[in-house]
Design a protein around this motif. Structure first.
Motif, PDB file in Angstrom:
ATOM      1  N   THR A  25      -2.099  -1.968  -0.215  1.00 57.02           N
ATOM      2  CA  THR A  25      -1.711  -3.232   0.430  1.00 57.02           C
ATOM      3  C   THR A  25      -2.949  -3.977   0.921  1.00 57.02           C
ATOM      4  OG1 THR A  25      -1.509  -2.209   2.604  1.00 57.02           O
ATOM      5  CG2 THR A  25       0.456  -2.187   1.194  1.00 57.02           C
ATOM      6  N   ASP A  26      -2.715  -5.194   1.401  1.00 58.91           N
ATOM      7  CA  ASP A  26      -3.827  -5.975   1.975  1.00 58.91           C
ATOM      8  C   ASP A  26      -4.459  -5.229   3.146  1.00 58.91           C
ATOM      9  OD1 ASP A  26      -3.425  -8.007   0.159  1.00 58.91           O
ATOM     10  OD2 ASP A  26      -2.193  -9.218   1.515  1.00 58.91           O
ATOM     11  N   ARG A  29      -6.675  -2.532   1.701  1.00 59.09           N
ATOM     12  CA  ARG A  29      -7.940  -3.063   1.184  1.00 59.09           C
ATOM     13  C   ARG A  29      -8.878  -3.446   2.330  1.00 59.09           C
ATOM     14  NH1 ARG A  29      -4.326  -4.807  -2.653  1.00 59.09           N
ATOM     15  NH2 ARG A  29      -3.980  -6.837  -1.670  1.00 59.09           N
ATOM     16  N   ALA A  30      -8.319  -3.937   3.435  1.00 57.57           N
ATOM     17  CA  ALA A  30      -9.148  -4.248   4.616  1.00 57.57           C
ATOM     18  C   ALA A  30      -9.763  -2.961   5.174  1.00 57.57           C
ATOM     19  CB  ALA A  30      -8.309  -4.961   5.680  1.00 57.57           C
ATOM     20  N   ALA A  65      -8.659  -5.584  -7.140  1.00 56.84           N
ATOM     21  CA  ALA A  65      -8.764  -5.994  -5.734  1.00 56.84           C
ATOM     22  C   ALA A  65      -9.285  -4.853  -4.865  1.00 56.84           C
ATOM     23  CB  ALA A  65      -7.411  -6.484  -5.223  1.00 56.84           C
ATOM     24  N   SER A  66      -8.820  -3.626  -5.133  1.00 51.11           N
ATOM     25  CA  SER A  66      -9.303  -2.470  -4.367  1.00 51.11           C
ATOM     26  C   SER A  66     -10.759  -2.194  -4.694  1.00 51.11           C
ATOM     27  CB  SER A  66      -8.445  -1.235  -4.670  1.00 51.11           C
ATOM     28  OG  SER A  66      -7.129  -1.438  -4.226  1.00 51.11           O
ATOM     29  N   ALA A  69     -12.921  -4.725  -2.909  1.00 46.88           N
ATOM     30  CA  ALA A  69     -13.065  -4.399  -1.481  1.00 46.88           C
ATOM     31  C   ALA A  69     -14.072  -3.273  -1.291  1.00 46.88           C
ATOM     32  CB  ALA A  69     -11.714  -4.016  -0.884  1.00 46.88           C
TER      33      ALA A  69
END
Length: 167
Positions: A25-26, A29-30, A65-66, A69
């Motif tokens: 999830t976002d 990734r944060a 995306a991962s 990050a």
């Protein structure tokens, strides 16, 4: 059937079937970005997301995306470390200066760089290693060496120490 993640979930399986791909999830990734920028190891990040190290590596390979990050976190960590190194070097810390020259400027202490072409005036050194000596010859030579005293080999009388003179 596809799963939906609760708001506080960092990662979850796309379906309830084992072996199915994970979704980060976002918030996950944060966490990857923050942890990696702080130097947290990949295995620890995987555990915090609730997956194994191998699964986390698969997620990084599969999910852009991962991976982005993770790479951004690595870049932030590297930038901070280089800044600290340069600050110490500017303050005159010799170890930091030497390390920065080697790591950042490609300098070496001795000899040409590994990718440098050979020099024409570089001397060539050849080392010859003789074949293994048979055991009986080795034993005979060792026995001879044990029977040699310094007086047997030193024929130059100028090298001998004079006798001690007493009064």
């Amino acid at each position: 059937m596809a799963q939906t993640a609760p708001d506080n979930t960092l990662a979850y399986r796309d379906t309830d079937q084992p072996g199915e791909p994970w979704v980060v999830t976002d918030a996950g990734r944060a966490l990857i970005l923050k942890d990696r920028s702080n130097g947290v190891a990949q295995a620890v990040i995987a555990g915090r997301l609730g997956m194994s190290s191998r699964t986390f590596r698969d997620v990084l390979d599969r999910c852009e995306a991962s991976r982005a990050a993770y790479d951004e976190g690595t870049g932030l960590m590297e930038t901070e470390l280089v800044s600290l190194l340069m600050q110490h070097a500017r303050d005159g810390d010799r170890t930091s200066i030497i390390f920065a020259l080697k790591a950042l400027a490609g300098k070496r202490e001795v000899g040409p760089a590994p990718d440098a072409p050979p020099q024409a005036n570089t001397p060539a050194i050849n080392i010859m290693i003789p074949a293994m000596m048979p055991q009986d010859q080795l034993e005979a030579m060792t026995a001879q060496m044990r029977n040699v005293s310094p007086a047997d080999t030193d024929t130059d009388t100028t090298k001998r120490t004079p006798a001690r003179v007493t009064k």
